[in-house]
Design an enzyme around this catalytic site. Structure first.
Site, PDB file in Angstrom:
ATOM      1  N   ASP A 125       1.108  -1.166   0.112  1.00  0.00           N
ATOM      2  CA  ASP A 125       0.149  -0.042  -0.394  1.00  0.00           C
ATOM      3  C   ASP A 125       0.645   1.323   0.342  1.00  0.00           C
ATOM      4  O   ASP A 125       1.833   1.669   0.817  1.00  0.00           O
ATOM      5  CB  ASP A 125      -0.916   0.209   1.620  1.00  0.00           C
ATOM      6  CG  ASP A 125      -2.039   1.007   1.009  1.00  0.00           C
ATOM      7  OD1 ASP A 125      -2.178   1.664   0.542  1.00  0.00           O
ATOM      8  OD2 ASP A 125      -3.155   0.984   1.888  1.00  0.00           O
ATOM      9  N   ARG A 127      -0.053   4.440   0.214  1.00  0.00           N
ATOM     10  CA  ARG A 127      -1.038   5.352   0.371  1.00  0.00           C
ATOM     11  C   ARG A 127      -0.019   6.075   1.544  1.00  0.00           C
ATOM     12  O   ARG A 127      -0.109   5.382   2.069  1.00  0.00           O
ATOM     13  CB  ARG A 127      -2.721   5.192   0.743  1.00  0.00           C
ATOM     14  CG  ARG A 127      -2.915   5.183  -1.271  1.00  0.00           C
ATOM     15  CD  ARG A 127      -3.984   4.109  -0.721  1.00  0.00           C
ATOM     16  NE  ARG A 127      -4.355   3.300   0.124  1.00  0.00           N
ATOM     17  CZ  ARG A 127      -5.783   2.842   0.457  1.00  0.00           C
ATOM     18  NH1 ARG A 127      -6.923   3.389   0.271  1.00  0.00           N
ATOM     19  NH2 ARG A 127      -5.771   1.875   1.022  1.00  0.00           N
TER      20      ARG A 127
HETATM   21  N1  LIG Z   1      -2.912  -1.586  -6.360  1.00  0.00           N
HETATM   22  C1  LIG Z   1      -3.907  -1.506  -6.633  1.00  0.00           C
HETATM   23  N2  LIG Z   1      -5.019  -1.186  -5.927  1.00  0.00           N
HETATM   24  C2  LIG Z   1      -6.254  -1.215  -5.922  1.00  0.00           C
HETATM   25  C3  LIG Z   1      -6.181  -3.292  -5.717  1.00  0.00           C
HETATM   26  N3  LIG Z   1      -7.942  -3.043  -5.915  1.00  0.00           N
HETATM   27  C4  LIG Z   1      -8.385  -1.438  -5.545  1.00  0.00           C
HETATM   28  N4  LIG Z   1      -7.750  -0.712  -5.075  1.00  0.00           N
HETATM   29  C5  LIG Z   1      -7.088   0.440  -4.819  1.00  0.00           C
HETATM   30  O1  LIG Z   1      -7.347   0.251  -3.415  1.00  0.00           O
HETATM   31  C6  LIG Z   1      -7.837   1.078  -3.365  1.00  0.00           C
HETATM   32  C7  LIG Z   1      -8.836   1.805  -1.975  1.00  0.00           C
HETATM   33  O2  LIG Z   1      -8.311   0.518  -1.377  1.00  0.00           O
HETATM   34  P1  LIG Z   1      -9.535  -0.674   0.023  1.00  0.00           P
HETATM   35  O3  LIG Z   1      -7.595  -2.034   0.463  1.00  0.00           O
HETATM   36  O4  LIG Z   1     -10.297  -0.875  -0.697  1.00  0.00           O
HETATM   37  O5  LIG Z   1     -10.226   0.422   1.182  1.00  0.00           O
HETATM   38  P2  LIG Z   1      -9.627   1.489   2.305  1.00  0.00           P
HETATM   39  O6  LIG Z   1      -9.518   2.563   1.585  1.00  0.00           O
HETATM   40  O7  LIG Z   1      -8.086   0.981   2.861  1.00  0.00           O
HETATM   41  O8  LIG Z   1     -10.122   0.825   3.629  1.00  0.00           O
HETATM   42  P3  LIG Z   1     -11.380   1.127   4.004  1.00  0.00           P
HETATM   43  O9  LIG Z   1     -11.579   2.722   4.370  1.00  0.00           O
HETATM   44  O10 LIG Z   1     -11.746   0.093   5.297  1.00  0.00           O
HETATM   45  O11 LIG Z   1     -12.474   1.266   2.833  1.00  0.00           O
HETATM   46  C8  LIG Z   1      -8.604   1.859  -4.322  1.00  0.00           C
HETATM   47  O12 LIG Z   1      -7.129   3.639  -4.887  1.00  0.00           O
HETATM   48  C9  LIG Z   1      -8.104   1.154  -5.031  1.00  0.00           C
HETATM   49  O13 LIG Z   1      -7.995   2.006  -6.489  1.00  0.00           O
HETATM   50  C10 LIG Z   1      -5.780  -3.887  -6.346  1.00  0.00           C
HETATM   51  O14 LIG Z   1      -6.055  -4.875  -6.740  1.00  0.00           O
HETATM   52  N5  LIG Z   1      -4.621  -2.841  -6.339  1.00  0.00           N
END
Ligand SMILES: Nc1nc2c(ncn2[C@@H]2O[C@H](COP(=O)(O)OP(=O)(O)OP(=O)(O)O)[C@@H](O)[C@H]2O)c(=O)[nH]1
Ligand SMILES: [Zn+2]
Length: 194
Positions: A125, A127
């Site tokens: 991740d 972010r």
């Molecule tokens: N690198 C990558 N990003 C993904 C994938 N699937 C979804 N995303 C990205 O993951 C992000 C969303 O994050 P999530 O992990 O689903 O959820 P979160 O924001 O961490 O947690 P919540 O607050 O509970 O929703 C978005 O930016 C999506 O584009 C994937 O398979 N690979």
């Protein structure tokens, strides 16, 4: 350069929001917040920090849970008549759209969402949620009830002196296509899902 905010009305199917466009942010990206009601006053305001997901948010992809989470968050804010959705331009957990599609292609060959990121040379991740704290600061919000299943978002806000008085789970959008994806989020990324 100081961040700048441009505000306008945004009527939606859930009611009228104010859209805040934020530019000149530390990461150079154009971020968005949607707000409804008086967000500065007590009690602590309901907040969602949503990461951009073009495939889920705009194309109704079932590979993830982003689209239903986005809609549920806006609906909950509208039901309370008060709240904020911070829309972070951190597509694909920060690796960008094309790289996310590359990660999807690896997942089509059997890798999970974390393995695919690592094989592309990224962290699981990428972010940085401090930008969300910056945005809440700009909106003059100090105490929030955060809609998330991700403990990293809670700790990032608290480190940046935004008090999270409550974590509100946001479990929407489970379907047969994202079952493995959600299991990996729970098992490897620490999301609080059952
Ligand atoms: N690198 C990558 N990003 C993904 C994938 N699937 C979804 N995303 C990205 O993951 C992000 C969303 O994050 P999530 O992990 O689903 O959820 P979160 O924001 O961490 O947690 P919540 O607050 O509970 O929703 C978005 O930016 C999506 O584009 C994937 O398979 N690979
Ligand atoms: Zn998504």
């Amino acid at each position: 350069m100081m961040p700048q905010t441009i505000n306008a009305k945004l009527p939606t199917q859930w009611g009228e929001f104010t859209i805040h466009a934020l530019e000149k942010m530390p990461d150079g990206k154009e971020h968005i917040a949607l707000s409804m009601g008086n967000i500065q006053s007590d009690p602590p305001v309901l907040v969602r920090i949503h990461s951009e997901c073009l495939t889920g948010d705009a194309f109704a992809s079932l590979r993830c849970d982003c689209g239903p989470q986005l809609e549920a968050a806006l609906e909950k804010i509208a039901t309370e008549g008060r709240g904020i959705l911070v829309y972070l331009r951190q597509e694909g957990r920060g690796i960008g759209l094309v790289n996310k599609i590359k990660a999807y292609a690896l997942q089509d060959q059997g890798q999970d969402t974390v393995e695919a990121n690592i094989n592309l040379g990224f962290k699981a991740d990428q972010r940085d949620f401090t930008i969300a704290a910056n945005i809440l600061d700009i909106l003059d919000v100090k105490k929030v009830r955060l809609m998330t299943n991700n403990p990293r978002k809670v700790s990032a806000l608290e480190t940046a002196n935004i008090e999270v008085v409550e974590r509100v789970p946001l479990k929407f959008g489970r379907n047969p296509h994202n079952e493995a994806y959600l299991l990996t989020k729970h098992g490897k990324l620490g999301h609080l899902l059952d």
